[in-house]
Write a protein that holds these residues in place. Structure first.
Motif, PDB file in Angstrom:
ATOM      1  N   ASP A  32      -0.843  27.609 -36.528  1.00  0.00           N
ATOM      2  CA  ASP A  32      -2.123  27.946 -36.106  1.00  0.00           C
ATOM      3  C   ASP A  32      -3.152  26.845 -36.383  1.00  0.00           C
ATOM      4  OD1 ASP A  32      -0.365  29.506 -34.538  1.00  0.00           O
ATOM      5  OD2 ASP A  32      -1.388  30.962 -36.934  1.00  0.00           O
ATOM      6  N   LYS A  33      -3.287  26.395 -37.614  1.00  0.00           N
ATOM      7  CA  LYS A  33      -4.491  25.276 -37.369  1.00  0.00           C
ATOM      8  C   LYS A  33      -4.366  24.071 -36.942  1.00  0.00           C
ATOM      9  CE  LYS A  33      -5.056  27.251 -42.184  1.00  0.00           C
ATOM     10  NZ  LYS A  33      -5.135  26.877 -44.305  1.00  0.00           N
ATOM     11  N   LEU A  34      -3.291  23.724 -36.403  1.00  0.00           N
ATOM     12  CA  LEU A  34      -2.786  22.717 -35.542  1.00  0.00           C
ATOM     13  C   LEU A  34      -3.141  22.926 -34.595  1.00  0.00           C
ATOM     14  CD1 LEU A  34      -2.082  19.269 -35.607  1.00  0.00           C
ATOM     15  CD2 LEU A  34       0.326  20.768 -35.691  1.00  0.00           C
ATOM     16  N   ASP A  35      -2.538  23.936 -33.722  1.00  0.00           N
ATOM     17  CA  ASP A  35      -2.987  24.312 -32.636  1.00  0.00           C
ATOM     18  C   ASP A  35      -4.500  24.605 -32.145  1.00  0.00           C
ATOM     19  OD1 ASP A  35      -0.784  24.475 -30.968  1.00  0.00           O
ATOM     20  OD2 ASP A  35      -0.357  26.255 -31.441  1.00  0.00           O
ATOM     21  N   ASN A  36      -5.448  24.962 -33.264  1.00  0.00           N
ATOM     22  CA  ASN A  36      -6.534  24.912 -32.682  1.00  0.00           C
ATOM     23  C   ASN A  36      -7.509  23.925 -32.287  1.00  0.00           C
ATOM     24  OD1 ASN A  36      -6.479  27.663 -33.915  1.00  0.00           O
ATOM     25  ND2 ASN A  36      -7.098  28.129 -35.243  1.00  0.00           N
ATOM     26  N   ILE A  37      -6.845  22.687 -32.933  1.00  0.00           N
ATOM     27  CA  ILE A  37      -7.488  21.792 -32.945  1.00  0.00           C
ATOM     28  C   ILE A  37      -7.189  20.354 -31.455  1.00  0.00           C
ATOM     29  CG2 ILE A  37      -7.910  20.740 -35.252  1.00  0.00           C
ATOM     30  CD1 ILE A  37      -5.951  18.650 -35.136  1.00  0.00           C
ATOM     31  N   ILE A  38      -5.563  21.352 -30.640  1.00  0.00           N
ATOM     32  CA  ILE A  38      -5.029  20.309 -30.042  1.00  0.00           C
ATOM     33  C   ILE A  38      -6.010  20.539 -28.894  1.00  0.00           C
ATOM     34  CG2 ILE A  38      -3.193  20.081 -28.724  1.00  0.00           C
ATOM     35  CD1 ILE A  38      -1.651  20.277 -30.895  1.00  0.00           C
ATOM     36  N   GLU A  39      -5.797  19.952 -28.222  1.00  0.00           N
ATOM     37  CA  GLU A  39      -7.013  20.529 -25.877  1.00  0.00           C
ATOM     38  C   GLU A  39      -5.534  20.194 -25.446  1.00  0.00           C
ATOM     39  OE1 GLU A  39      -9.948  17.494 -25.847  1.00  0.00           O
ATOM     40  OE2 GLU A  39     -10.480  18.363 -28.120  1.00  0.00           O
ATOM     41  N   ARG A  40      -5.137  20.761 -24.899  1.00  0.00           N
ATOM     42  CA  ARG A  40      -4.540  20.814 -23.867  1.00  0.00           C
ATOM     43  C   ARG A  40      -5.243  20.804 -22.206  1.00  0.00           C
ATOM     44  NH1 ARG A  40      -2.451  23.768 -27.330  1.00  0.00           N
ATOM     45  NH2 ARG A  40      -0.285  23.137 -28.733  1.00  0.00           N
ATOM     46  N   LYS A  41      -4.695  19.698 -21.396  1.00  0.00           N
ATOM     47  CA  LYS A  41      -5.985  19.330 -20.026  1.00  0.00           C
ATOM     48  C   LYS A  41      -4.733  19.520 -18.793  1.00  0.00           C
ATOM     49  CE  LYS A  41      -9.388  17.474 -22.912  1.00  0.00           C
ATOM     50  NZ  LYS A  41     -10.108  16.071 -23.386  1.00  0.00           N
ATOM     51  N   LEU A 121      -7.790  15.897 -36.806  1.00  0.00           N
ATOM     52  CA  LEU A 121      -6.237  15.164 -37.659  1.00  0.00           C
ATOM     53  C   LEU A 121      -6.415  14.911 -38.268  1.00  0.00           C
ATOM     54  CD1 LEU A 121      -3.278  15.205 -37.144  1.00  0.00           C
ATOM     55  CD2 LEU A 121      -3.128  13.233 -36.377  1.00  0.00           C
ATOM     56  N   GLU A 122      -7.028  13.862 -39.231  1.00  0.00           N
ATOM     57  CA  GLU A 122      -7.152  13.759 -40.643  1.00  0.00           C
ATOM     58  C   GLU A 122      -7.633  14.574 -41.539  1.00  0.00           C
ATOM     59  OE1 GLU A 122      -8.452   9.145 -40.869  1.00  0.00           O
ATOM     60  OE2 GLU A 122     -10.060   9.759 -40.005  1.00  0.00           O
ATOM     61  N   THR A 123      -8.856  15.726 -40.672  1.00  0.00           N
ATOM     62  CA  THR A 123      -9.330  16.152 -42.556  1.00  0.00           C
ATOM     63  C   THR A 123      -8.097  17.048 -42.224  1.00  0.00           C
ATOM     64  OG1 THR A 123     -11.489  15.633 -40.901  1.00  0.00           O
ATOM     65  CG2 THR A 123     -10.912  18.223 -42.316  1.00  0.00           C
ATOM     66  N   LEU A 124      -7.338  17.503 -40.957  1.00  0.00           N
ATOM     67  CA  LEU A 124      -6.316  19.287 -40.995  1.00  0.00           C
ATOM     68  C   LEU A 124      -5.044  18.333 -42.765  1.00  0.00           C
ATOM     69  CD1 LEU A 124      -5.436  21.817 -40.463  1.00  0.00           C
ATOM     70  CD2 LEU A 124      -4.777  20.684 -38.013  1.00  0.00           C
ATOM     71  N   SER A 125      -5.074  17.018 -42.139  1.00  0.00           N
ATOM     72  CA  SER A 125      -4.121  16.948 -42.667  1.00  0.00           C
ATOM     73  C   SER A 125      -4.042  16.017 -44.256  1.00  0.00           C
ATOM     74  CB  SER A 125      -3.760  14.754 -42.211  1.00  0.00           C
ATOM     75  OG  SER A 125      -4.879  14.321 -43.089  1.00  0.00           O
ATOM     76  N   ASP A 126      -5.752  16.446 -44.456  1.00  0.00           N
ATOM     77  CA  ASP A 126      -5.959  16.678 -46.002  1.00  0.00           C
ATOM     78  C   ASP A 126      -5.943  18.084 -46.742  1.00  0.00           C
ATOM     79  OD1 ASP A 126      -6.707  13.794 -46.047  1.00  0.00           O
ATOM     80  OD2 ASP A 126      -8.558  13.694 -45.666  1.00  0.00           O
ATOM     81  N   GLN A 127      -5.723  18.807 -45.770  1.00  0.00           N
ATOM     82  CA  GLN A 127      -5.292  20.461 -46.212  1.00  0.00           C
ATOM     83  C   GLN A 127      -3.792  20.238 -46.449  1.00  0.00           C
ATOM     84  OE1 GLN A 127      -7.856  22.952 -43.763  1.00  0.00           O
ATOM     85  NE2 GLN A 127      -9.748  21.826 -43.209  1.00  0.00           N
ATOM     86  N   LEU A 128      -2.567  20.327 -45.590  1.00  0.00           N
ATOM     87  CA  LEU A 128      -2.334  20.519 -44.708  1.00  0.00           C
ATOM     88  C   LEU A 128      -0.898  19.104 -45.935  1.00  0.00           C
ATOM     89  CD1 LEU A 128      -2.433  21.800 -41.980  1.00  0.00           C
ATOM     90  CD2 LEU A 128      -2.261  22.821 -44.023  1.00  0.00           C
ATOM     91  N   PRO A 129      -0.405  19.220 -46.552  1.00  0.00           N
ATOM     92  CA  PRO A 129       0.502  17.721 -47.485  1.00  0.00           C
ATOM     93  C   PRO A 129       1.153  17.671 -46.592  1.00  0.00           C
ATOM     94  CG  PRO A 129      -0.485  19.286 -49.250  1.00  0.00           C
ATOM     95  CD  PRO A 129      -0.717  19.706 -47.684  1.00  0.00           C
ATOM     96  N   LEU A 130       1.879  18.584 -45.974  1.00  0.00           N
ATOM     97  CA  LEU A 130       3.203  18.917 -44.909  1.00  0.00           C
ATOM     98  C   LEU A 130       2.470  18.038 -43.884  1.00  0.00           C
ATOM     99  CD1 LEU A 130       5.755  21.878 -45.813  1.00  0.00           C
ATOM    100  CD2 LEU A 130       6.247  19.098 -46.418  1.00  0.00           C
ATOM    101  N   LEU A 131       2.043  18.133 -42.720  1.00  0.00           N
ATOM    102  CA  LEU A 131       1.137  17.125 -42.047  1.00  0.00           C
ATOM    103  C   LEU A 131       1.269  16.262 -41.979  1.00  0.00           C
ATOM    104  CD1 LEU A 131       0.362  17.329 -38.822  1.00  0.00           C
ATOM    105  CD2 LEU A 131      -2.038  18.083 -39.591  1.00  0.00           C
ATOM    106  N   ARG A 132       0.821  15.847 -42.909  1.00  0.00           N
ATOM    107  CA  ARG A 132       0.278  14.098 -43.844  1.00  0.00           C
ATOM    108  C   ARG A 132       1.360  13.891 -44.113  1.00  0.00           C
ATOM    109  NH1 ARG A 132      -3.432  10.742 -45.098  1.00  0.00           N
ATOM    110  NH2 ARG A 132      -5.219  12.527 -45.323  1.00  0.00           N
ATOM    111  N   ARG A 133       2.452  13.955 -44.638  1.00  0.00           N
ATOM    112  CA  ARG A 133       3.690  13.321 -44.290  1.00  0.00           C
ATOM    113  C   ARG A 133       4.388  13.500 -43.064  1.00  0.00           C
ATOM    114  NH1 ARG A 133       7.469  17.522 -48.184  1.00  0.00           N
ATOM    115  NH2 ARG A 133       6.143  16.313 -49.695  1.00  0.00           N
TER     116      ARG A 133
END
Length: 245
Positions: A32-41, A121-133
């Protein structure tokens, strides 16, 4: 349903190729957090550029449908294709180190992407270790693919290069739940040749040769792998066995 409403209904949870992309291993809350930053055009049409070399790095792009090519342009104006991107691939990782896009990304057909702003994405990956991995895993995979490409161009004959190319695409389609033996190549013969370091005449001649030998069947851009063992023998490597789908 309008295009806008259709786009609004797309999310990582209902994406059939999310296992190939950044959402891999993420739980629903993280998705959900990742979805919130993704833009679909809107779709990109054949020949349209997502970005150009030299532009500041704004976003990474996950291919949702269609296909793209990445290429560089020399000081003499010669283009060199460096990659073909299918659904599930991320485009732009090669630009992270410089903060500027190092190549051009062009649609090979009408295609859709998920745009992921890199700063978010950088900001979010700092919050989500699995995303950074997962980001590290995908970067590592891209480096490995680049090394394999260099090996392909330096150590193989023209026929070996083409056989390896077809087997590689077979595996890529298989990983997306599609047929590994019958598929469509969206790029032209000239683009395949540019990528493999071969002339368009050589690519066409070798496709015809493999067709006559019943290793493959060629129908325009559609390819049927009729004898995978033969292609593996030509390629000189034992790739993972192709599915029978």
């Amino acid at each position: 349903m309008s295009d806008r409403n259709w786009l609004n209904n797309i999310n990582c949870q209902n994406c059939s190729i999310s296992q190939l992309c950044l959402p891999y291993t993420l739980d629903n809350s993280s998705l959900d957090k990742l979805d919130n930053i993704i833009e679909r055009k809107r779709p990109y049409h054949k020949g349209e550029l997502i970005f150009q070399a030299g532009e500041p790095l704004r976003s990474l792009y996950a291919v949702r449908s269609g296909s793209f090519k990445s290429y560089t342009v020399s000081n003499d104006g010669d283009a060199q294709i460096t990659a073909f991107h299918l659904p599930g691939d991320l485009i732009g990782f090669d630009s992270v180190h410089s903060n500027n896009y190092t190549s051009f990304a062009e649609a090979l057909e009408t295609s859709m992407v998920c745009e992921i702003p890199y700063s978010s994405l950088e900001t979010l990956s700092d919050q989500l270790p699995l995303l950074r991995r997962q980001m590290m895993r995908l970067m590592s995979s891209e480096i490995s693919a680049d090394k394999q490409m260099l090996s392909l161009l330096n150590n193989k004959s023209a026929e070996q290069r083409l056989a390896t190319f077809l087997l590689d695409f077979s595996e890529r389609f298989k990983s997306r739940g599609l047929s590994s033996k019958e598929f469509r190549l969206s790029m032209t013969r000239a683009e395949i040749g540019n990528y493999l370091g071969l002339t368009v005449e050589t690519v066409s001649r070798l496709l015809s040769k493999l067709h006559k030998e019943a290793a493959i069947q060629v129908d325009g851009k559609f390819i049927l792998l009729r004898d995978v063992d033969r292609l593996q023998s030509i390629a000189g490597v034992q790739l993972r066995a192709c599915a029978t789908s």
